[in-house]
Write a protein that holds these residues in place. Structure first.
Motif, mmCIF file in Angstrom:
data_model
loop_
_atom_site.group_PDB
_atom_site.id
_atom_site.type_symbol
_atom_site.label_atom_id
_atom_site.label_comp_id
_atom_site.label_asym_id
_atom_site.label_seq_id
_atom_site.Cartn_x
_atom_site.Cartn_y
_atom_site.Cartn_z
ATOM 1 N N SER A 202 68.060 33.376 45.847
ATOM 2 C CA SER A 202 68.351 32.708 44.579
ATOM 3 C C SER A 202 69.247 31.504 44.848
ATOM 4 O O SER A 202 69.641 31.236 45.990
ATOM 5 C CB SER A 202 69.047 33.682 43.634
ATOM 6 O OG SER A 202 70.323 34.053 44.175
ATOM 7 N N ALA A 203 69.579 30.778 43.796
ATOM 8 C CA ALA A 203 70.495 29.640 43.948
ATOM 9 C C ALA A 203 71.837 30.108 44.491
ATOM 10 O O ALA A 203 72.436 29.466 45.363
ATOM 11 C CB ALA A 203 70.668 28.933 42.609
ATOM 12 N N GLU B 18 69.814 40.090 48.889
ATOM 13 C CA GLU B 18 68.683 39.168 48.837
ATOM 14 C C GLU B 18 68.010 38.964 50.190
ATOM 15 O O GLU B 18 66.805 38.689 50.243
ATOM 16 C CB GLU B 18 69.136 37.809 48.285
ATOM 17 C CG GLU B 18 69.702 37.885 46.876
ATOM 18 C CD GLU B 18 69.976 36.501 46.292
ATOM 19 O OE1 GLU B 18 69.611 35.494 46.937
ATOM 20 O OE2 GLU B 18 70.560 36.430 45.196
#
Length: 298
Positions: free
Chosen positions: A219-220, A39
């Motif tokens: 993302s979370a 990510e």
């Protein structure tokens, strides 16, 4: 007169607890960092989390009433050691994970105590014995078994990561030896805050300049992983490590850190579904054997 030495060498259960927390936390860092790379880019992830972690450690030091001022005569040494032990490890190991699996990076991390033993010869005058030379050969043998893969093409493809991880390990070894040669006499949490802050600052700057990280890309689970790197890897683990060093003999602490690659390999298999079979077990056992020989030669 004889009771005092015994008290100093007695193993502290509390020290062992803090050492276990450190080793497990650092071991889990390998698969978590590998996930982050899906990510966010490596220099940004490692550098920025380190800056925030250093600030948190500085706050903890103030709450502990530890001084944060650095004596004038120690400043150059502090910068040099921080660049070697923190900057090189954070940058090179982060980049190495682009090419390597988390389990491979964890095994490469085992080599740090061996490089310490070898570099202590020219820097500290500690003689390079045949046992230390054998330790390096055995540890590198374990690394070769794991990195070798099932084909020559696979090995060549991992070569950049292998070289970066080894450069990082050698730099950490040199920084550790220089710390023994030029002791940094500061309160432990304050010292950790300065070292992590100084070490991660150039990595964070390079990440922002060349990688241009986008917070929206996380993302979370990515944010949770970043929180782990910041609060657990840089804050909790370093504080626990220094507390363990205060309560345990140096040799015991060194041997205890061998749990780090074991946790790294096992957690990579559980969290990232990386291979864990006979070859991984043999590689881990051989590499750990090499480090055990190096520690025995101390």
């Amino acid at each position: 007169m004889t009771a005092a030495p015994k008290a100093r060498t007695r193993i502290s259960p509390l020290g062992l607890t803090f050492l276990a927390v450190t080793s497990i936390g650092w071991g889990l860092n390998f698969p978590i960092m590998k996930y982050i790379l899906s990510e966010w880019p490596p220099l940004s992830a490692r550098g920025l989390s380190g800056i925030v972690g250093a600030a948190a450690l500085a706050l903890i030091a103030l709450l502990q009433r530890q001084r944060l001022t650095v004596p004038r005569g120690m400043r150059l040494r502090l910068v040099l050691v921080s660049l070697l032990t923190i900057s090189s490890w954070v940058a090179f190991m982060g980049l190495a994970l682009v090419w390597l699996d988390a389990r491979e990076a964890a095994v490469l991390a085992i080599s740090v105590p061996v490089w310490v033993a070898l570099l202590a010869w020219p820097v500290l005058g500690e003689r390079l014995t045949a046992l230390r030379a054998a330790a390096l050969a055995v540890a590198l043998g374990g690394i070769f078994i794991l990195i070798g893969g099932n084909s020559l093409d696979a090995s060549i493809g991992k070569l950049p990561g292998l070289l970066m991880a080894l450069v990082g390990a050698v730099c950490v070894g040199l920084g550790t030896v220089l710390t023994k040669h030029f002791p940094l006499q500061m309160p432990p949490t304050s010292l950790a805050a300065w070292q992590i802050g100084i070490g991660c600052l150039p990595v964070a700057i390079a990440g922002i300049a060349f990688e241009q990280p986008n917070p929206a890309a996380l993302s979370a689970l990515g944010w949770a992983s970043m929180a782990y790197l910041t609060l657990i890897q840089f804050c909790l683990c370093y504080v626990c490590w220094f507390v363990a060093l205060e309560r345990l003999p140096a040799a015991t602490a060194s041997i205890g850190t061998l749990l780090v690659p074991v946790v790294g390999v096992l957690s990579a298999a559980a969290m990232l579904h990386e291979p864990f079979g006979l070859r991984e077990i043999i590689a881990l056992a051989v590499a750990l054997g090499g480090v055990a020989l190096a520690l025995r030669a101390q």
